[in-house]
Every structure is written in structure tokens, then in C-alpha cells.
Scaffold this active site. Structure first.
Site, PDB file in Angstrom:
ATOM      1  N   GLU A 279       0.823  -1.219   0.000  1.00 52.66           N
ATOM      2  CA  GLU A 279       0.000   0.000   0.000  1.00 52.66           C
ATOM      3  C   GLU A 279       0.855   1.266   0.000  1.00 52.66           C
ATOM      4  O   GLU A 279       0.770   2.058   0.931  1.00 52.66           O
ATOM      5  CB  GLU A 279      -0.883   0.034   1.250  1.00 52.66           C
ATOM      6  CG  GLU A 279      -1.777  -1.164   1.435  1.00 52.66           C
ATOM      7  CD  GLU A 279      -2.434  -1.171   2.814  1.00 52.66           C
ATOM      8  OE1 GLU A 279      -3.553  -1.661   2.908  1.00 52.66           O
ATOM      9  OE2 GLU A 279      -1.809  -0.696   3.786  1.00 52.66           O
ATOM     10  N   PRO A 280       1.631   1.474  -1.021  1.00 54.12           N
ATOM     11  CA  PRO A 280       2.477   2.665  -1.018  1.00 54.12           C
ATOM     12  C   PRO A 280       1.666   3.928  -1.271  1.00 54.12           C
ATOM     13  O   PRO A 280       0.738   3.931  -2.077  1.00 54.12           O
ATOM     14  CB  PRO A 280       3.439   2.411  -2.186  1.00 54.12           C
ATOM     15  CG  PRO A 280       2.662   1.542  -3.118  1.00 54.12           C
ATOM     16  CD  PRO A 280       1.770   0.677  -2.248  1.00 54.12           C
ATOM     17  N   GLY A 281       2.002   4.983  -0.570  1.00 57.16           N
ATOM     18  CA  GLY A 281       1.396   6.283  -0.817  1.00 57.16           C
ATOM     19  C   GLY A 281       2.500   7.255  -1.211  1.00 57.16           C
ATOM     20  O   GLY A 281       2.685   7.592  -2.380  1.00 57.16           O
ATOM     21  N   ARG A 282       3.280   7.635  -0.211  1.00 58.27           N
ATOM     22  CA  ARG A 282       4.330   8.622  -0.399  1.00 58.27           C
ATOM     23  C   ARG A 282       5.290   8.279  -1.547  1.00 58.27           C
ATOM     24  O   ARG A 282       5.633   9.135  -2.357  1.00 58.27           O
ATOM     25  CB  ARG A 282       5.147   8.721   0.900  1.00 58.27           C
ATOM     26  CG  ARG A 282       6.214   9.802   0.897  1.00 58.27           C
ATOM     27  CD  ARG A 282       7.111   9.647   2.141  1.00 58.27           C
ATOM     28  NE  ARG A 282       6.343   9.486   3.345  1.00 58.27           N
ATOM     29  CZ  ARG A 282       5.877  10.489   4.079  1.00 58.27           C
ATOM     30  NH1 ARG A 282       6.118  11.724   3.742  1.00 58.27           N
ATOM     31  NH2 ARG A 282       5.178  10.243   5.175  1.00 58.27           N
ATOM     32  N   ARG A 317       3.427  19.443   6.676  1.00 63.27           N
ATOM     33  CA  ARG A 317       4.481  18.492   7.040  1.00 63.27           C
ATOM     34  C   ARG A 317       5.642  19.109   7.819  1.00 63.27           C
ATOM     35  O   ARG A 317       6.095  18.531   8.803  1.00 63.27           O
ATOM     36  CB  ARG A 317       4.996  17.733   5.805  1.00 63.27           C
ATOM     37  CG  ARG A 317       3.905  16.937   5.086  1.00 63.27           C
ATOM     38  CD  ARG A 317       4.465  15.960   4.082  1.00 63.27           C
ATOM     39  NE  ARG A 317       5.295  14.987   4.749  1.00 63.27           N
ATOM     40  CZ  ARG A 317       6.605  14.978   4.753  1.00 63.27           C
ATOM     41  NH1 ARG A 317       7.280  15.866   4.078  1.00 63.27           N
ATOM     42  NH2 ARG A 317       7.255  14.067   5.420  1.00 63.27           N
ATOM     43  N   TYR A 321       5.644  17.288  11.341  1.00 62.98           N
ATOM     44  CA  TYR A 321       6.617  16.187  11.421  1.00 62.98           C
ATOM     45  C   TYR A 321       8.060  16.680  11.395  1.00 62.98           C
ATOM     46  O   TYR A 321       8.974  15.873  11.180  1.00 62.98           O
ATOM     47  CB  TYR A 321       6.452  15.235  10.234  1.00 62.98           C
ATOM     48  CG  TYR A 321       5.050  14.727   9.976  1.00 62.98           C
ATOM     49  CD1 TYR A 321       4.401  13.917  10.906  1.00 62.98           C
ATOM     50  CD2 TYR A 321       4.392  15.021   8.788  1.00 62.98           C
ATOM     51  CE1 TYR A 321       3.128  13.435  10.647  1.00 62.98           C
ATOM     52  CE2 TYR A 321       3.122  14.543   8.522  1.00 62.98           C
ATOM     53  CZ  TYR A 321       2.490  13.747   9.460  1.00 62.98           C
ATOM     54  OH  TYR A 321       1.236  13.267   9.196  1.00 62.98           O
ATOM     55  N   CYS A 348      -1.100  32.802  10.912  1.00 62.39           N
ATOM     56  CA  CYS A 348      -0.852  33.539  12.142  1.00 62.39           C
ATOM     57  C   CYS A 348      -0.436  32.610  13.281  1.00 62.39           C
ATOM     58  O   CYS A 348      -1.153  32.419  14.252  1.00 62.39           O
ATOM     59  CB  CYS A 348      -2.111  34.307  12.528  1.00 62.39           C
ATOM     60  SG  CYS A 348      -1.872  35.336  13.963  1.00 62.39           S
ATOM     61  N   GLU A 349       0.723  31.982  13.117  1.00 59.82           N
ATOM     62  CA  GLU A 349       1.289  31.098  14.139  1.00 59.82           C
ATOM     63  C   GLU A 349       2.793  31.216  13.989  1.00 59.82           C
ATOM     64  O   GLU A 349       3.312  31.106  12.866  1.00 59.82           O
ATOM     65  CB  GLU A 349       0.942  29.617  13.863  1.00 59.82           C
ATOM     66  CG  GLU A 349      -0.511  29.288  13.766  1.00 59.82           C
ATOM     67  CD  GLU A 349      -1.173  28.965  15.086  1.00 59.82           C
ATOM     68  OE1 GLU A 349      -0.449  28.671  16.058  1.00 59.82           O
ATOM     69  OE2 GLU A 349      -2.411  29.041  15.141  1.00 59.82           O
ATOM     70  N   TYR A 377       0.777  13.898   1.253  1.00 62.82           N
ATOM     71  CA  TYR A 377       0.402  14.553   2.507  1.00 62.82           C
ATOM     72  C   TYR A 377       0.601  16.063   2.423  1.00 62.82           C
ATOM     73  O   TYR A 377       0.961  16.702   3.402  1.00 62.82           O
ATOM     74  CB  TYR A 377       1.161  13.922   3.697  1.00 62.82           C
ATOM     75  CG  TYR A 377       1.030  12.424   3.690  1.00 62.82           C
ATOM     76  CD1 TYR A 377      -0.184  11.829   4.012  1.00 62.82           C
ATOM     77  CD2 TYR A 377       2.079  11.591   3.282  1.00 62.82           C
ATOM     78  CE1 TYR A 377      -0.341  10.460   3.953  1.00 62.82           C
ATOM     79  CE2 TYR A 377       1.932  10.217   3.212  1.00 62.82           C
ATOM     80  CZ  TYR A 377       0.718   9.660   3.544  1.00 62.82           C
ATOM     81  OH  TYR A 377       0.559   8.297   3.476  1.00 62.82           O
TER      82      TYR A 377
HETATM   83  C1  LIG Z   1      -0.821   5.803   5.464  1.00 59.66           C
HETATM   84  C2  LIG Z   1      -0.960   4.384   5.146  1.00 59.66           C
HETATM   85  C3  LIG Z   1      -0.303   3.865   4.020  1.00 59.66           C
HETATM   86  C4  LIG Z   1       0.616   4.668   3.140  1.00 59.66           C
HETATM   87  O1  LIG Z   1       1.801   5.037   3.771  1.00 59.66           O
HETATM   88  P1  LIG Z   1       2.993   5.721   2.941  1.00 59.66           P
HETATM   89  O2  LIG Z   1       4.004   6.015   3.978  1.00 59.66           O
HETATM   90  O3  LIG Z   1       2.443   6.962   2.340  1.00 59.66           O
HETATM   91  O4  LIG Z   1       3.457   4.762   1.924  1.00 59.66           O
HETATM   92  C5  LIG Z   1      -0.524   2.536   3.723  1.00 59.66           C
HETATM   93  N1  LIG Z   1      -1.319   1.752   4.488  1.00 59.66           N
HETATM   94  C6  LIG Z   1      -1.951   2.229   5.575  1.00 59.66           C
HETATM   95  C7  LIG Z   1      -2.813   1.329   6.374  1.00 59.66           C
HETATM   96  C8  LIG Z   1      -1.786   3.552   5.946  1.00 59.66           C
HETATM   97  O5  LIG Z   1      -2.396   4.014   7.047  1.00 59.66           O
END
Ligand SMILES: *Cc1c(COP(=O)(O)O)cnc(C)c1O
Length: 424
Positions: A279-282, A317, A321, A348-349, A377
């Protein structure tokens, strides 16, 4: 190229100064070819007979990007009914969608069952509620058990999700009894084990550790006479945000070398064949996008401040983070870095700092700044804080630009507000 153009940052071959003039700032700009290359890199590295790639929609839920990823065969990891709807609109088939989350309402569960997607179950409470919802609807639902594998990636504590203390997942030692309960519950079909250990992981040995633990659990599931269809090892692969990290950041190939041998060996030992889900996002969208922002003021005070027209309402971010993003003065790329600047937003922070102590060419009001690698993100965590409408998004490809999200207006800030009649 003219001398003027020479000074301008090119992104996917396009002059970003021109894009900023055409669409205004702040502006998110995504390079379609980078996005495509990133998803194809996953697909080519992990053979599709073994692996399904479920893109994590929360990283960036723009419909145009989801459509593109859908056309590349990606499935989706969603966290809410809203994200589920986006994936449907993008044409991602239900059988390639996993509904995640540690706090799902009955409405969420109903939506998931009716949509025919799989659900990653995060607690016993949820498991029982899901069974009740499925019964009521007279439908079966395939589930994965979200496992807390108790591994510790060296990442910012806010993005470590597989620690024992984390809110996510069922404690490692409770997983087998929960699987056994799931097997007995009506309309629940146990299909997978799922974990996700954190985000922005650069030292990928923890993926090996998590795979070992997950595959040990698979062994125990089979010992108890239960069967599975898939193991989902989540996302979390980090990307190089600092220039110096770009060459050394792990790739999907590194990830494959870390997890596939463990995964395949266990399947051979057990004589079974499971699908691997990632499940890649980033690592799919992060590097595909920049945020363009106009300089409103330079202030020589305790520090040299560059005040830009994008704040943490658009890119949280750095604040949330302590994340690092490279910053480029996009209309002066041919000039030498000569001064130390701290780039701050317009919120305003006092914590609204985008980039601390960066060497940049001499910056002036009206200059254009590009914040790099903001595809993940970024927009998806944006808000209207401080009464600022969210910005527009543009997709560029081979010299063409398309608006993929309109800039919000002041009316959008007000739209849902109601004044009680007695005040009028
Ligand atoms: C956020 C999330 C991801 C994606 O994470 P990345 O760091 O963006 O790859 C995959 N699976 C689950 C369950 C998540 O909560």
C-alpha cells in the site's frame, strides 16, 4: 532558450514562472510522467501474479491522479467513506480496495459492505459490529485482520504505526484468537492479515522484520486449520527529501529484495500460494509534485525571513513532522546561493515555518519559491485555517498543463455556515 527563461525552474519541461502567472499562487503542480514512472516502477518490480499494489489514497486524493493510477492497474487503500467514493469515481474495482481505519462507524462499515470491498478489521469490537452489519444487509464481507506487529522503524514518532503503543492494529499475541472468532462469525470471511508499520521509512530492515513476524502468523493461522488469500504489508517506503538523500533512498527494488525472499520461503514451506498486497502512498506521489508560492516580504530581523503566500494550511508536514523539503527560488535558478534564509508561511502562528536556515540566492518580494516533493500529505492535509481558501492544483505532461482542482473562493469558506435566526 532566452536569457529570461534560463533563470526559471523547469518542471517536467515547463517554465514554472509561467505556470504561476497563468494559474496564480499558491499552486500545487504535479508531473504526470513522474507519477506514472513511480507506479510502473512498483508494477515492474513486483510481478502482478504475486503482488497487488493498493495506492494509499490519503497521501493524495486528487481524482485526476487516482484515474491515472487506476488506468495503471492500481488498487486502493482507503480510510473513510469519502476516500472510498473517490476510488469509485476513479474506476478502481471493488475487489482491489481495502477499507482501513481504527475507528469505523456503522455507516462506514455499511458503506464498505454495500460497496463489496474488503475491510481491514482493527479491533474485536469492530469485527463483531461488522458481522452484525453484514447480517443486516444479508451480504458476506471479506476481511483482513490489522496486526500490530510491534516493530520500531526509526521515523518521526507521529508516523510510526506499528509500535506496541500505537493505536493501530490488534496486538500480535491476540491475532490468532481473533482470527478464530472471525471464522465463527456469520457473514465474515477471513481472507488476509494486514500490517502497516509506519511512513517515510528509509532503513528498510524493519520491513524484513515485519514480514518475518507476519509470515510466522500466517504459519500459525494454517496450523489452526484456517486459510488466507493475501498478506498485506502496508506502505511506508521513504523517499529522499534532502538532495543528499535522493541517491541513497530505498527503492521498490530494495523493498522487494527485503520482503519477497521471506514471503516466498514461507509460502513454499507451507505449500500455499498467497497474494502479497502493498500500500504505497508517499513513494508513489511524493516526488511528483511541487508547491509554488509567491514571496510577499523579506524581513531582516533575528533571522532573514522570507514570507511566502503558502502556510501550514497548505503544507503541514514541516510543522507537524519537522519534515524537510528542498526550497528553490524558481525565478533565480541560475544565481548563486548567497544568504541564509528562513522561509515562513502566511498563517498567524509563529510555528508556521516551511524551511529553516537555507542558503538561497538573494530573495526579493515578488520572487517565486518552489517547495519540492510535496505530492504526498500536502494538499490532502490542507485546511482553510486563517480563512484561507485552498489553492489550485495543476497536472503537467509533455508541455501541456491541465487544471485538476480549482482554487477555492471566499464563498467556499462560508458556504456551510448558518447564522441562527435569532441573530438576524
Ligand atoms: C498511510 C498508510 C499507508 C501509506 O503510507 P505511505 O508512507 O504513504 O506509503 C498505507 N497503508 C496504511 C494502512 C496507511 O495508514
Amino acid at each position: 532558450m532566452t536569457e529570461e527563461e534560463n533563470k526559471h525552474l523547469l518542471f517536467s519541461g515547463m517554465d514554472v514562472v509561467e505556470l504561476a502567472e497563468r494559474y496564480g499562487t499558491p499552486l500545487y503542480v504535479t508531473d504526470e510522467n513522474t507519477l506514472k514512472a513511480n507506479i510502473r516502477n512498483y508494477k515492474n518490480t513486483f510481478s502482478s501474479t504475486i503482488t497487488d499494489i493498493y495506492y494509499a489514497v490519503k497521501a493524495n486524493g486528487n481524482l485526476a491522479l487516482l484515474k491515472l493510477l487506476a488506468s495503471e492497474g492500481a488498487g486502493a487503500d482507503v480510510f473513510s467513506a469519502g476516500e472510498l467514493e473517490l476510488t469509485k469515481l476513479a474506476g478502481i474495482p471493488a475487489e482491489k480496495i481495502l477499507f482501513n481505519g481504527n475507528s469505523k462507524s456503522d455507516d462506514d462499515l455499511k458503506e464498505a459492505v454495500e460497496s463489496g470491498v474488503r475491510v481491514s478489521v482493527d479491533s474485536v469490537d469492530e469485527l463483531r459490529a461488522l458481522s452484525a452489519v453484514a447480517n443486516e444487509l444479508g451480504r458476506e464481507v471479506e476481511i483482513a485482520i490489522r496486526v500490530n506487529p510491534d516493530v520500531s522503524p526509526e521515523v518521526h514518532p507521529k508516523i510510526a504505526t506499528g509500535l506496541k503503543e500505537s493505536k493501530f492494529g490488534i496486538p500480535f499475541h491476540d491475532v490468532i484468537p481473533v482470527c478464530e472468532e472471525a471464522e465463527k462469525l456469520p457473514n465474515i470471511l477471513l481472507a488476509g492479515l494486514h500490517c502497516h508499520i509506519g511512513s517515510q521509512i528509509l532503513d528498510i530492515t524493519v520491513f524484513g522484520e515485519a514480514t518475518e513476524k507476519m509470515m510466522a502468523l500466517v504459519g500459525r493461522v494454517y496450523e489452526r486449520g484456517m486459510q488466507l488469500k493475501f498478506v498485506d504489508l502496508g506502505g511506508g517506503l521513504g523517499i529522499g527529501y534532502r538532495q543528499a538523500e535522493k541517491a541513497t533512498a530505498p527503492t521498490p527494488k530494495d523493498l522487494a529484495e527485503m520482503i519477497l525472499p521471506v514471503f516466498e520461503k514461507k509460502m513454499r514451506d507451507l505449500g500455499i500460494s498467497l497474494k502479497l498486497v502493498l500500500e504505497p502512498g508517499r513513494s508513489v506521489v511524493g516526488a511528483s509534485t511541487i508547491l509554488l508560492s509567491r514571496v510577499n516580504a523579506i524581513k531582516r530581523a533575528n533571522k532573514n525571513f522570507v514570507a511566502i503566500d503558502a502556510g501550514f494550511n497548505l503544507l503541514i508536514r514541516p510543522v507537524m513532522y519537522d519534515a524537510y523539503h528542498e526550497v528553490v527560488v524558481a525565478n533565480k535558478v541560475n544565481e548563486q546561493a548567497s544568504e541564509l534564509y528562513t522561509v515562513v508561511g502566511n498563517v498567524c502562528e509563529s510555528g508556521d515555518i516551511m524551511a529553516k536556515d537555507r542558503m538561497l540566492p538573494k530573495v526579493e518580494r515578488g520572487d517565486l519559491v518552489a517547495i519540492l516533493d510535496t505530492g504526498a500529505y500536502g494538499f490532502s492535509m490542507s485546511s482553510q485555517y486563517n480563512g484561507r481558501p485552498r489553492c489550485a492544483e495543476v497536472l503537467v505532461c509533455n508541455g501541456k498543463a491541465d487544471l485538476i482542482r480549482s482554487r477555492e473562493s471566499i464563498e467556499d469558506l462560508i458556504r456551510n455556515q448558518k447564522i441562527p435566526a435569532r441573530f438576524i
